[in-house]
Design an enzyme around this catalytic site. Structure first.
Site, PDB file in Angstrom:
ATOM      1  N   GLY A 114       0.829  -1.195   0.000  1.00  0.00           N
ATOM      2  CA  GLY A 114       0.000   0.000   0.000  1.00  0.00           C
ATOM      3  C   GLY A 114       0.864   1.246   0.000  1.00  0.00           C
ATOM      4  O   GLY A 114       1.991   1.218   0.503  1.00  0.00           O
ATOM      5  N   GLN A 170       2.850  10.000   1.258  1.00  0.00           N
ATOM      6  CA  GLN A 170       4.151   9.331   1.381  1.00  0.00           C
ATOM      7  C   GLN A 170       5.105   9.665   0.231  1.00  0.00           C
ATOM      8  O   GLN A 170       6.303   9.423   0.331  1.00  0.00           O
ATOM      9  CB  GLN A 170       3.971   7.816   1.431  1.00  0.00           C
ATOM     10  N   HIS A 174      -2.684   7.292   6.893  1.00  0.00           N
ATOM     11  CA  HIS A 174      -1.678   8.186   6.296  1.00  0.00           C
ATOM     12  C   HIS A 174      -2.341   9.469   5.795  1.00  0.00           C
ATOM     13  O   HIS A 174      -1.818  10.562   5.991  1.00  0.00           O
ATOM     14  CB  HIS A 174      -0.993   7.520   5.094  1.00  0.00           C
ATOM     15  N   HIS A 185      -4.535   1.364   7.307  1.00  0.00           N
ATOM     16  CA  HIS A 185      -3.187   1.939   7.382  1.00  0.00           C
ATOM     17  C   HIS A 185      -3.045   3.119   6.402  1.00  0.00           C
ATOM     18  O   HIS A 185      -2.520   4.175   6.762  1.00  0.00           O
ATOM     19  CB  HIS A 185      -2.168   0.833   7.082  1.00  0.00           C
ATOM     20  N   GLU A 186      -3.551   2.933   5.177  1.00  0.00           N
ATOM     21  CA  GLU A 186      -3.412   3.990   4.160  1.00  0.00           C
ATOM     22  C   GLU A 186      -4.332   5.175   4.455  1.00  0.00           C
ATOM     23  O   GLU A 186      -3.925   6.326   4.286  1.00  0.00           O
ATOM     24  CB  GLU A 186      -3.671   3.437   2.752  1.00  0.00           C
ATOM     25  N   CYS A 198       5.767  -0.263   7.157  1.00  0.00           N
ATOM     26  CA  CYS A 198       5.411   0.911   6.365  1.00  0.00           C
ATOM     27  C   CYS A 198       6.616   1.311   5.516  1.00  0.00           C
ATOM     28  O   CYS A 198       7.746   1.295   6.003  1.00  0.00           O
ATOM     29  CB  CYS A 198       5.030   2.048   7.307  1.00  0.00           C
ATOM     30  N   LEU A 199       6.378   1.685   4.264  1.00  0.00           N
ATOM     31  CA  LEU A 199       7.483   2.085   3.385  1.00  0.00           C
ATOM     32  C   LEU A 199       8.167   3.360   3.893  1.00  0.00           C
ATOM     33  O   LEU A 199       9.317   3.623   3.546  1.00  0.00           O
ATOM     34  CB  LEU A 199       6.987   2.288   1.950  1.00  0.00           C
TER      35      LEU A 199
HETATM   36 NI    NI Z   1       2.576   3.238   5.597  1.00  0.00          NI
END
Ligand code: NI
Length: 168
Positions: free
Chosen positions: A46, A51, A137, A133-134, A91-92
């Protein structure tokens, strides 16, 4: 398509609120393609627009094994959910950190798709977790916000150390 730069934990943009997308135009479509390419390049499941430094309510998700089933969610909103369970999350924007987070196991979310059509999705398991999660963000929230303070402090300390060594 262009691979975009992923912003890491500590960058102020990750703590900024994102704006509703009023219409799905060509710019948005192009941006979504770049986001998908970026997410796949980093083997993520995701990625939210903030991000990659763009403050709009948009995320891409793909929890399939072969990375061939992307979901593009424009203006996503979780409308209901149930059954809170713990699961390991990463998480990226926080490479190398994985923690147990309690989230809804089943959710119903609405969003606009890439053709500009209103959609509703019923998700469970990993997909349900990734959607939450997204959307977090997009609301300037990061998964380690859910951890006990001492644990979050430990992670922040570790990140500071990495920054000093130019590893962040
Ligand atoms: Ni993330």
């Amino acid at each position: 398509m262009t691979k975009l730069k992923i912003r890491k934990y500590g960058e102020p943009i990750l703590r900024k609120k994102t704006n509703i997308i009023p219409e799905v135009n060509e710019d948005i479509k192009r941006f979504v393609c770049d986001m998908l390419e970026t997410m796949y390049a980093y083997s993520g499941v995701g990625l939210a627009a903030s991000q990659v430094g763009v403050l709009v309510r948009l995320c891409v998700i793909d929890v399939s094994q072969d990375q061939k089933s992307p979901i593009f969610m424009i203006n996503p909103k979780i409308i209901s959910g149930r059954d809170r369970v713990f699961a390991i999350e990463g998480c990226l924007s926080l490479p190398g950190f994985y923690e147990n987070v309690k989230r809804l196991d089943k959710v119903i979310a609405e969003y606009t798709n890439i053709e500009g059509k209103k959609k509703e999705i019923r998700a469970e398991g990993i997909l349900a977790k990734v959607i939450q999660h997204e959307v977090d963000h997009l609301d300037a929230k990061i998964f380690i916000d859910y951890l006990p303070e001492w644990k979050r402090k430990t992670i922040e300390k570790e990140i500071k150390r990495k920054k000093k060594m130019d590893m962040w």
